[in-house]
Design a protein around this motif. Structure first.
Motif, short mmCIF file in Angstrom:
data_model
loop_
_atom_site.label_atom_id
_atom_site.label_comp_id
_atom_site.label_asym_id
_atom_site.label_seq_id
_atom_site.Cartn_x
_atom_site.Cartn_y
_atom_site.Cartn_z
N UNK A 11 4.05 12.23 0.83
CA UNK A 11 4.06 11.65 -0.52
C UNK A 11 4.88 10.40 -0.66
N UNK A 12 5.17 9.74 0.45
CA UNK A 12 5.96 8.50 0.39
C UNK A 12 5.01 7.31 0.28
N UNK A 13 5.14 6.55 -0.83
CA UNK A 13 4.30 5.37 -1.08
C UNK A 13 5.01 4.15 -0.51
N UNK A 14 4.26 3.35 0.26
CA UNK A 14 4.78 2.10 0.81
C UNK A 14 3.97 0.94 0.26
N UNK A 15 4.66 -0.05 -0.36
CA UNK A 15 3.96 -1.22 -0.92
C UNK A 15 3.48 -2.11 0.20
N UNK A 16 2.26 -2.68 0.00
CA UNK A 16 1.65 -3.51 1.04
C UNK A 16 1.38 -4.93 0.52
N UNK A 17 0.88 -5.06 -0.73
CA UNK A 17 0.58 -6.37 -1.29
C UNK A 17 0.52 -6.26 -2.81
N UNK A 18 0.49 -7.43 -3.46
CA UNK A 18 0.48 -7.47 -4.92
C UNK A 18 -0.80 -6.86 -5.47
N UNK A 19 -0.69 -6.05 -6.52
CA UNK A 19 -1.84 -5.43 -7.15
C UNK A 19 -1.47 -4.08 -7.71
N UNK A 20 -2.49 -3.25 -7.95
CA UNK A 20 -2.25 -1.89 -8.44
C UNK A 20 -3.23 -0.94 -7.76
N UNK A 21 -2.83 0.30 -7.59
CA UNK A 21 -3.65 1.31 -6.94
C UNK A 21 -3.43 2.64 -7.63
N UNK A 22 -4.38 3.57 -7.41
CA UNK A 22 -4.26 4.91 -7.95
C UNK A 22 -4.01 5.88 -6.80
N UNK A 23 -2.90 6.61 -6.87
CA UNK A 23 -2.56 7.62 -5.87
C UNK A 23 -3.05 8.97 -6.38
N UNK A 24 -3.82 9.69 -5.52
CA UNK A 24 -4.42 10.95 -5.94
C UNK A 24 -3.90 12.08 -5.04
#
Length: 576
Positions: free
Chosen positions: A95-108
């Protein structure tokens, strides 16, 4: 050896054994084996739960800066994590989220038997922070520099308006008045910005319009736009105060000329700026007025954006050379903004001092005011030699080059007496109606009272302006000088105090002519003046007196009395 149990769907068993449903939502299970024994067996099914997985972010952090991570926790264990845009942010099995680039995403988060849970995660770039050098700010003077530092290395610098302020390697150079935004850019970072204002220093000298020596080329200043009149040394001002310092402003229009004389404490170069206010806008002020300083034509660019709030505008004449005695000439081609101050910004000296011209000597005249009847003349006596005379309204009175005033028509005006280098004098002129032969007309100006009452009357103003009602108990004395004795008709000019009800004048107004009581009948309706004949009297040679009693605030307003001789003898008029 036990045989393997066979499981049938519930509906099939019901048909096979003829067993029906025992109740709504309930199921009945019969178990048989190949030996026919009562061996109980339970029939099982797979059930999906309505429970939804919830997701929480550590510290409730849902917005990440590129390079940051955040730990997500699901309400159920053993979930499977996925990201809708792994190019923006990824998530591992823990469950560890790592940022990659500018924007938005949905984690499911998903798990068999539960409804999926989701959370939105946004990723932004870190912003570049710009810092000015210690002790410096964003206000620059022309040609000044400012060093800016970015907190990230390798940035690219840009200016939104390089003609106002340019930038190279973080060093800003001011070129012209105005504003510019300095930007520091770098890939994978949000740009940093810093606003620059290029301005003037505080003025080294300010010359208010009304402090200067004002005169027009022809020695006469009269603004056609507002009818005001000014001679040399007077300040052609408009009553509107400026928002900047509260001083009044000059109101000039087509054909007006204005010259300001002032002294400088040093021969220096300075930027000269004229401040103005007004409601009208002007795209090109070269079409409004021309300017000269010490005989040299001045050039300027720009206009003025007026508004209902009278905004303060500034017009720069650029760099000028000040000398000991300076003359600024303005020639107006059209109606102009209201002019306020001339400001000087020294460019070759730290300070300068600009003074208005010294106080001018007053034009001297013996005459204080003039009263003349239509067609009559009166002489102005001036002790200052070689003065000029101008009438403000030649429809009322004219004046010649020697100061002889001639009444033209009933009214009031002013005669200005001036000379270049002197302050003007303005004389009030009253032109009265010419006396008609055979008629005596007296304005009701004088009032007498008994010695104990102390009552005074309000007087009629000049011309035929209505007399206000007198105070209670006042006695009005009107005196006539008659050269020829005889019978005269007595008239009164009055107005009532009601537009619909008649006022009985005789009921309240007592009249005596040469101590003989006058019996008369007269009434008036309405508030307009009417001239009424009220009696016939015998006038003697010399002074005759009409006494009016019963005056008060409720009686009619009186303008004048007059005697008209029945035989039209030659008489003269005296106003007591």
């Amino acid at each position: 050896m036990r045989k393997k149990k066979i499981l049938f769907p519930f509906a099939s068993l019901a048909l096979l054994f003829g067993v029906g449903l025992t109740g709504c939502g309930e199921e009945s299970t019969n178990v048989v084996d190949d030996k026919g024994k009562d061996e109980a067996t339970t029939n099982t099914t797979t059930v999906t739960s309505n429970e939804k997985i919830t997701i929480t972010a550590e510290g409730n952090k849902k917005s990440l800066i590129l390079g940051e991570t955040v730990k997500l926790t699901a309400s159920q264990e053993g979930v499977t994590w996925t990201s809708s845009k792994p190019e923006v942010a990824t998530i591992d099995a823990n469950g560890v989220v790592t940022s990659v680039d500018k924007g938005s995403t949905t984690i499911k988060a998903s798990k068999e038997g539960f409804k999926d849970g989701s959370i939105s995660i946004s990723v932004d770039y870190e912003k570049i922070v710009i810092t000015p050098a210690a002790g410096e700010d964003n206000r620059l003077l022309i040609n000044e520099t400012l060093t800016l530092t970015a907190d990230k290395a390798g940035v690219t610098w840009e200016s939104s308006n390089p003609t106002v302020a340019s930038v190279e390697n973080g060093v800003v150079t001011a070129h012209a008045l105005g504003n510019a935004t300095i930007t520091a850019k770098k890939e994978k970072l949000n740009s940093g910005t810093y606003n620059i204002e290029v301005t003037r220093p505080d003025p080294t000298a300010v010359l208010h319009m009304e402090d200067a020596y004002h005169y027009a080329a022809d020695g006469w200043w009269a603004s056609s736009s507002n009818g005001s009149e000014y001679g040399p040394g007077a300040t052609p001002i408009y009553s509107k105060d400026t928002p900047s310092d509260g001083t009044c402003v000059a109101k000039l229009t087509t054909g007006d000329k204005e010259t300001l004389k002032f002294k400088s404490s040093a021969n220096v170069k300075a930027e000269m700026v004229l401040t103005m206010i007004g409601t009208s806008s002007y795209e090109d002020l070269n079409e409004v007025f021309t300017a000269k300083l010490n005989g040299v034509d001045l050039t300027f660019t720009g206009g003025y954006a007026g508004g209902s709030d009278y905004p303060v505008g500034e017009l720069s004449f650029g760099e000028v050379d000040l000398i000991a005695d300076n003359v600024l000439e303005l020639n107006f081609l059209a109606s102009a903004p209201y002019l306020d101050d001339v400001k000087f910004y020294a460019t070759s000296a730290t300070t300068i001092t600009v003074d208005a011209a010294p106080e001018m000597q007053q034009t001297e005249v013996v005459t204080e005011k003039i009263e003349v009847e239509e067609g009559g003349t009166a002489q102005i006596e001036a002790t200052t030699p070689d003065v000029i005379y101008v009438s403000n309204n030649e429809a009322v009175a004219v004046v010649d080059e020697h100061g002889l005033v001639t009444g033209v028509a009933k009214g009031t005006t002013k005669i200005s007496v001036f000379k270049e280098g002197y302050k003007a004098v303005r004389l009030e002129v009253t032109v009265t109606e010419k006396a008609v032969a055979g008629e005596v007309k007296v304005e009701a100006e004088d009032c007498i009272t008994d010695e104990t009452s102390g009552i005074t009357s309000r007087k009629v103003s000049s011309g035929e302006t209505a007399t206000d009602a007198f105070d209670e108990g006042a006695v009005l004395a009107v005196k006539f000088n008659v050269e020829t004795a005889g019978v005269y008709d007595l008239y009164i000019a009055v107005r009532g105090n009601s537009s619909s009800n008649a006022l009985d004048i005789a009921a309240g107004l007592g009249l005596k002519f040469n101590n003989e009581e006058i019996t008369y009948e007269a009434s008036i309706t309405g508030r307009s003046f009417q001239t009424l004949k009220i009696a016939t009297v015998q006038a003697n040679v010399g002074e005759n007196t009409l006494l009016v009693t019963g005056l008060s605030g409720t009686r009619p307003n009186i303008d004048f009395f007059k005697l008209v001789p029945t035989a039209a003898p030659n008489i003269s008029q005296i106003v007591s």
